[in-house]
Each structure stands twice: as C-alpha cells, then as structure tokens.
Design a protein around this motif. Sequence first.
Motif, PDB file in Angstrom:
ATOM      1  N   LEU A  60     -22.519   6.940 -21.177  1.00 37.09           N
ATOM      2  CA  LEU A  60     -23.115   7.799 -22.196  1.00 37.09           C
ATOM      3  C   LEU A  60     -24.561   8.077 -21.835  1.00 37.09           C
ATOM      4  CD1 LEU A  60     -21.831   5.856 -25.331  1.00 37.09           C
ATOM      5  CD2 LEU A  60     -20.860   7.953 -24.394  1.00 37.09           C
ATOM      6  N   THR A  76     -20.223   6.886 -30.724  1.00 32.83           N
ATOM      7  CA  THR A  76     -19.234   7.152 -29.676  1.00 32.83           C
ATOM      8  C   THR A  76     -18.592   5.862 -29.184  1.00 32.83           C
ATOM      9  OG1 THR A  76     -20.440   9.124 -28.970  1.00 32.83           O
ATOM     10  CG2 THR A  76     -18.891   8.173 -27.398  1.00 32.83           C
ATOM     11  N   ARG A  80     -14.615   5.166 -29.374  1.00 30.20           N
ATOM     12  CA  ARG A  80     -13.832   5.099 -28.140  1.00 30.20           C
ATOM     13  C   ARG A  80     -13.446   3.684 -27.710  1.00 30.20           C
ATOM     14  NH1 ARG A  80     -16.577   8.915 -23.712  1.00 30.20           N
ATOM     15  NH2 ARG A  80     -14.793   8.049 -22.539  1.00 30.20           N
TER      16      ARG A  80
END
Length: 244
Positions: A60, A76, A80
């Motif tokens: 990321l 995120t 995920r």
Amino acid sequence: MSTASRIAIVTGGSRGIGRAVASRLAAAGQDVAVVYASNDKEADAAVGEIEAAGARGIALQADVADEAAVTAAFDTVERRLGPVDVVINAAGVMALQPTRELDLAELDRQLRTNVRGTFVMAKEAARRIRPGGAIVAFSTSITRLRFPTFGAYAATKGAVEALVPILAKELGGRDVTVNAVAPGPTATELFFDGKTQQDIDRIAAMNPMNRLGTPQDIAEVVAFLAGPGRWVNGQVVFANGGAA
C-alpha cells in the motif's frame, strides 16, 4: 505465544530494515501489509518475499505523515487481510548536517516523517489494534552515540523515545505492548549513502562485535517484540552490538 494468523502493518517495508522485518514476521506466520512511500517495484518484491514465506502480503502506498492516507491504509488492511494486531513504524528519513549549517527545510522534512509520521501511525494503531497486539516504533542508537552531524535526526528520534512509554500507559488494560527499537549502524542503503569505506570501517569497529548490524539482526529484535515478548512494554531496546 503463537503469532500465526496475526495481521501486521510495516511502514517503510519496501527496503532496508523495514523489508527485513516484513519478511521475518511472515516467516513467523503473520500476514503483512507493506506500506511504502514511492518505490512500487521494491514494494512488489517485498510482497513476493512475504508470500514465499507462506503468508499473505499486500503493498500500500501512503505518506505516513498524512492522516487521511494512513486511515485509508488501515481500512484497506482490515478489508483485505483482517483486523490489525501488529504495527511496525520503520519509515524514516535522515540527512546529515552540522547544526550551524542545518537547512531548516531539511529539518522540517525529517520532523514530518520521523515525528509526525510516528504520531499519526501511533494514533491510528491505538484506535484499532486488537488485544494481544504490539506497536513497535523506531528510534536510533545515535541518541546515545552522539555522532556529529546527526543532530536533527537524533532530535526527531528523541521525540519517538518520549512518546513510547506514554502511549504504553495510555493503552493500559488493553493487553497491547508499545516499544521502540534503536538500531546502531546497520548495513542499509540509508547508512552507506555518502560514506567512504574508511568511514564505514571506523564505525563498524565501534562495537565489540567489530561489524555493522544487518537488517536481519534488527528484524529479530522486532519480531520478538511483535510476538512472544509480552512482558517488555514501554521500553526503548538498543540493538547495536554493544556500541556505547
């Protein structure tokens, strides 16, 4: 304590010490999100190493000093990989200048990443980390070794050392540890930049081990604090081969 199925975020995880930490946590069974500043290729390679160790990995891009970007990164990761258990803030910048010649713009850059970035990561970690989790920040042994030209960098890391025991107390009752690791001179691209071989040899001889540290040396200390080291809390752990 088993660290399997734990979810870790490692900032500065695409290169150097951060990358070694990400790989070491993956080897211990932790899934790892690598947060990086700009180098997509290195971040992807770091994820490849995590996956080769049998863990899940994602990369990321985020500025650790940008609160919105950090919040989005945590979102995120939770979406995920799952809820966060471990936060390692290895992102940092360093530039060396004597105090009398210090470029204040350079000072501001280091303060932004090393101090503000640490606080932003700590703030979000404190809000989200699960019981049994660990937060590990990074200081430097330069706060004790006191090398000339390192004044600005050491000052930023002094702020990190001040934050760690306070945050540990603020998280009291949640079974979350907060520590910092303070590496000595370590064989990374950041360390070698601008140094002659004579400089490197002189610095390597300053500890009883007569060598530079390696990123893997530091990663072992971080992995302990991020896993079984539950009775170490609110501390700055100096990992420097005995340099004083």
